[in-house]
Each structure stands twice: as structure tokens, then as C-alpha cells.
Scaffold this motif. Structure first.
Motif, PDB file in Angstrom:
ATOM      1  N   ARG A 132       0.899  -1.136  -0.121  1.00 41.66           N
ATOM      2  CA  ARG A 132       0.016   0.168   0.123  1.00 41.66           C
ATOM      3  C   ARG A 132       0.739   1.381  -0.085  1.00 41.66           C
ATOM      4  NH1 ARG A 132      -3.145  -2.605   4.211  1.00 41.66           N
ATOM      5  NH2 ARG A 132      -2.179  -1.220   5.332  1.00 41.66           N
ATOM      6  N   ASP A 133       1.959   1.258   0.736  1.00 42.56           N
ATOM      7  CA  ASP A 133       3.004   2.524   0.695  1.00 42.56           C
ATOM      8  C   ASP A 133       3.590   2.565  -0.594  1.00 42.56           C
ATOM      9  OD1 ASP A 133       2.327   2.914   3.594  1.00 42.56           O
ATOM     10  OD2 ASP A 133       4.046   2.036   4.354  1.00 42.56           O
ATOM     11  N   LYS A 135       2.354   1.923  -3.550  1.00 38.72           N
ATOM     12  CA  LYS A 135       1.452   2.250  -4.320  1.00 38.72           C
ATOM     13  C   LYS A 135       0.856   3.818  -3.930  1.00 38.72           C
ATOM     14  CE  LYS A 135      -3.248   0.529  -5.800  1.00 38.72           C
ATOM     15  NZ  LYS A 135      -4.158  -0.552  -5.571  1.00 38.72           N
ATOM     16  N   GLU A 136       0.947   4.073  -2.753  1.00 37.88           N
ATOM     17  CA  GLU A 136       0.609   5.501  -2.596  1.00 37.88           C
ATOM     18  C   GLU A 136       1.821   6.393  -2.839  1.00 37.88           C
ATOM     19  OE1 GLU A 136      -1.219   8.781  -1.444  1.00 37.88           O
ATOM     20  OE2 GLU A 136      -2.148   6.737  -1.482  1.00 37.88           O
ATOM     21  N   ARG A 137       2.885   5.955  -2.723  1.00 34.65           N
ATOM     22  CA  ARG A 137       3.997   6.833  -3.017  1.00 34.65           C
ATOM     23  C   ARG A 137       3.958   6.913  -4.852  1.00 34.65           C
ATOM     24  NH1 ARG A 137       7.197   3.953   0.730  1.00 34.65           N
ATOM     25  NH2 ARG A 137       7.895   2.483  -1.041  1.00 34.65           N
ATOM     26  N   ARG A 139       1.109   6.869  -6.566  1.00 32.27           N
ATOM     27  CA  ARG A 139      -0.009   7.823  -6.862  1.00 32.27           C
ATOM     28  C   ARG A 139       0.591   9.345  -6.374  1.00 32.27           C
ATOM     29  NH1 ARG A 139      -4.624   4.908  -4.007  1.00 32.27           N
ATOM     30  NH2 ARG A 139      -5.200   3.392  -5.567  1.00 32.27           N
ATOM     31  N   SER A 140       1.082   9.408  -5.345  1.00 34.38           N
ATOM     32  CA  SER A 140       1.704  10.748  -4.972  1.00 34.38           C
ATOM     33  C   SER A 140       2.968  11.364  -6.140  1.00 34.38           C
ATOM     34  CB  SER A 140       2.514  10.499  -3.828  1.00 34.38           C
ATOM     35  OG  SER A 140       2.978  12.101  -3.391  1.00 34.38           O
TER      36      SER A 140
END
Length: 153
Positions: A132-133, A135-137, A139-140
Motif C-alpha cells: 500500500r505504501d 502504491k501510495e508513493r 500515486r503521489s
């Protein structure tokens, strides 16, 4: 350094180079002369620090039904089987293990399974969090690039 004397029938009077005295049932049948010889040989072996031979002679005496009390320096003829552990050639007793031992074994297995399950659960949770981290990075970073592009345009 004082020597350990040669025995030889002191006040306790075993005779024959040792100071063991016969106690108990003196009338019990045995080969007293042979026992005296073995006791003397064992005493000499101990004086010469040949403990392996002394132990072999002790075992031979036990096999003849002689019980030795080294501290009291006495010997007697055993009426029943010689004391000590059973002969090594005897098969080990078979059958179910004691209830307590079986329960302990199951509990150890259960604790081991619990530990493994907890370890696997923690590992999976950590992997999911890392995924998840990441994936979030991504996206960011993607949002940042999009924002930068829009500003340039």
C-alpha cells in the motif's frame, strides 16, 4: 603426600590386601575365597589409579551377587537381583507414553503452531502495508508530475 596403605587386615580385617569386611548374612552361600581375591585385585587397581579395571572388577563382583559399600568398606551377599539399572540388553518398555508427557508434547506442538501462525500473519500484514505504501508513493509522484505539467502549460 601420604600413600594409601596396602590394607592387609587392619582392625576391620578383610585380609588379602584389602580392608573390606563381610557383613549381613554371613552364612549365605558364596565363594568367599574368590570374592576376597577380587576385592584384593580391585583394591590394588584403585591404588594404582587403574579405575577402569577397578570398575570391571566391581561389576564382576556385582554379577556374583556381591553388594559393596565402599564408604563403609563392607561387602555382603545379595539375596535378590543386584541393585542398579536394568541390564542394557533388556528391551525398553513399550506402550503409550504417560498422559502428562503426551499432553506436554501436544501443547508444545500447539504453541509452535501458534508462533508460526503469528509470524506468518505479521509477515503478511507487513507485506500488505509495504505494498500500500509503494502504491501510495507512486500515486503521489504521479500527482506531482501531473501538477508540474499543468503549471508548465
Amino acid at each position: 603426600r601420604g600413600g594409601g596403605g596396602g590394607g592387609g587386615g587392619g582392625p576391620r580385617g578383610g585380609g588379602g590386601g584389602h580392608d573390606y569386611q563381610r557383613v549381613g548374612d554371613v552364612g549365605a552361600p558364596c565363594d568367599a575365597e574368590q570374592i576376597e581375591k577380587l576385592l584384593s585385585a580391585r583394591h590394588r587397581a584403585k591404588l594404582n589409579r587403574d579405575f577402569q579395571t577397578a570398575d570391571q572388577l566391581r561389576d564382576q563382583l556385582r554379577g556374583m551377587g556381591v553388594r559393596l559399600q565402599d564408604k563403609e568398606r563392607t561387602w555382603s551377599v545379595a539375596v535378590g537381583p543386584p541393585p542398579g539399572p536394568p541390564a542394557r540388553s533388556a528391551p525398553a518398555p513399550q506402550g503409550p507414553p504417560p498422559r502428562g508427557a503426551e499432553r506436554d508434547r501436544r501443547e508444545r506442538r500447539s504453541r509452535s503452531r501458534d508462533r508460526d501462525r503469528d509470524r506468518d500473519r505479521d509477515r503478511d500484514r507487513d507485506r500488505e502495508r509495504d505494498r500500500r505504501d509503494r502504491k501510495e508513493r507512486r500515486r503521489s509522484r504521479s500527482r506531482s508530475r501531473d501538477r508540474d505539467r499543468r503549471r508548465r502549460d
